[in-house]
Design a protein around this motif. Sequence first.
Motif, mmCIF file in Angstrom:
data_model
loop_
_atom_site.group_PDB
_atom_site.id
_atom_site.type_symbol
_atom_site.label_atom_id
_atom_site.label_comp_id
_atom_site.label_asym_id
_atom_site.label_seq_id
_atom_site.Cartn_x
_atom_site.Cartn_y
_atom_site.Cartn_z
ATOM 1 N N GLN A 3 38.367 3.770 19.816
ATOM 2 C CA GLN A 3 39.366 5.414 20.067
ATOM 3 C C GLN A 3 37.607 5.903 19.260
ATOM 4 O O GLN A 3 37.639 5.951 18.906
ATOM 5 N N CYS A 4 37.467 7.105 20.526
ATOM 6 C CA CYS A 4 36.522 8.263 20.093
ATOM 7 C C CYS A 4 36.890 8.810 18.641
ATOM 8 O O CYS A 4 38.510 9.376 18.796
ATOM 9 N N LYS A 6 36.126 11.682 18.086
ATOM 10 C CA LYS A 6 36.227 13.266 18.588
ATOM 11 C C LYS A 6 37.197 13.349 20.057
ATOM 12 O O LYS A 6 38.446 14.530 19.440
ATOM 13 N N CYS A 7 37.225 12.787 20.686
ATOM 14 C CA CYS A 7 38.252 13.337 21.563
ATOM 15 C C CYS A 7 39.813 12.634 21.745
ATOM 16 O O CYS A 7 40.742 12.472 22.493
ATOM 17 N N SER A 9 40.095 9.644 23.302
ATOM 18 C CA SER A 9 39.449 8.888 24.869
ATOM 19 C C SER A 9 39.374 6.989 23.908
ATOM 20 O O SER A 9 38.687 7.346 23.759
ATOM 21 N N CYS A 18 31.021 7.810 23.643
ATOM 22 C CA CYS A 18 31.731 8.086 24.448
ATOM 23 C C CYS A 18 31.866 8.390 26.104
ATOM 24 O O CYS A 18 30.477 9.261 25.913
ATOM 25 N N VAL A 20 33.385 10.111 27.807
ATOM 26 C CA VAL A 20 34.035 11.290 28.017
ATOM 27 C C VAL A 20 33.327 12.458 27.297
ATOM 28 O O VAL A 20 32.911 13.571 28.019
ATOM 29 N N CYS A 21 33.389 12.291 26.276
ATOM 30 C CA CYS A 21 32.662 13.319 25.551
ATOM 31 C C CYS A 21 30.913 13.410 25.198
ATOM 32 O O CYS A 21 30.231 14.179 24.503
ATOM 33 N N ARG A 50 48.000 5.762 25.971
ATOM 34 C CA ARG A 50 47.589 7.037 26.421
ATOM 35 C C ARG A 50 48.656 7.449 26.580
ATOM 36 O O ARG A 50 49.407 7.057 27.286
ATOM 37 N N GLY A 54 49.257 14.328 26.446
ATOM 38 C CA GLY A 54 47.816 14.565 25.738
ATOM 39 C C GLY A 54 48.571 13.839 24.371
ATOM 40 O O GLY A 54 49.406 13.085 24.137
ATOM 41 N N ASN A 55 47.624 14.152 23.215
ATOM 42 C CA ASN A 55 47.561 13.878 21.972
ATOM 43 C C ASN A 55 48.948 14.645 20.716
ATOM 44 O O ASN A 55 48.869 15.209 20.939
ATOM 45 N N ARG A 58 48.010 15.838 17.566
ATOM 46 C CA ARG A 58 46.821 16.420 17.463
ATOM 47 C C ARG A 58 48.223 17.711 16.495
ATOM 48 O O ARG A 58 48.727 18.908 17.968
#
Length: 155
Positions: A3-4, A6-7, A9, A18, A20-21, A50, A54-55, A58
Motif C-alpha cells: 500500500q502507498c 501517501k494515498c 492505493s 506510486c 497514482v500519486c 478498497r 474512500g478510506n 482517514r
Amino acid sequence: MKQCIKCGSWIEDEANFCNVCGMRQDKVYVAPVRNQGAGQQPFAGENNVRSPYGNPYRNELPKSNSGLGIAGFVLGIIGLLFSCCGGIGVIVSVIGMILSIVAMVKYNPVIHQNRGLVIAGLILNGIALLFSLIVIPFWGIFWEEFFHELQFFYL
C-alpha cells in the motif's frame, strides 16, 4: 501487493513509486492477509479490498471558523458604522485590526476555512480607522462651535 504510504492505493511489491500519486516508497506497509470463511465478504481495507467510499480510517477533522477572524470582521463593521463618531470608531477599529492580524497569523488552512473573512476584517478595520482619523479634526471644530453657541445662548 503493498500500500502507498501517501494515498493508500495498492501497488506492486517491486514498485519504488506510486502509480497514482507518484510518492517514493521508502517505508512500505504490507497489509496482512487473513483467512476468511466461505461466503464471507472481506472488510474494506483487508485482503487488498478498497472501499468504494474512500478510506474509512482517514480521520479528517471538519474545518471550523476562526473565532478571532469573525470577531475582527464584526468589529470592522461596527467600526465602520461608528467611524463618524471619531474616538469610538478609532477604539473599535484598532481592537478589530489587532484581532484580525492575530487571526491571520494563527490561520491554519488545515483547520480553518474563513481566510476571506479574516482578510475582509482587515480591510474593513483599515477603512474604518482611516475614516475615524479623518473625522476627528472635524469633531473638534464641531464641538468648539457648539460650545461657543451654547455660551452665547445662555449669556
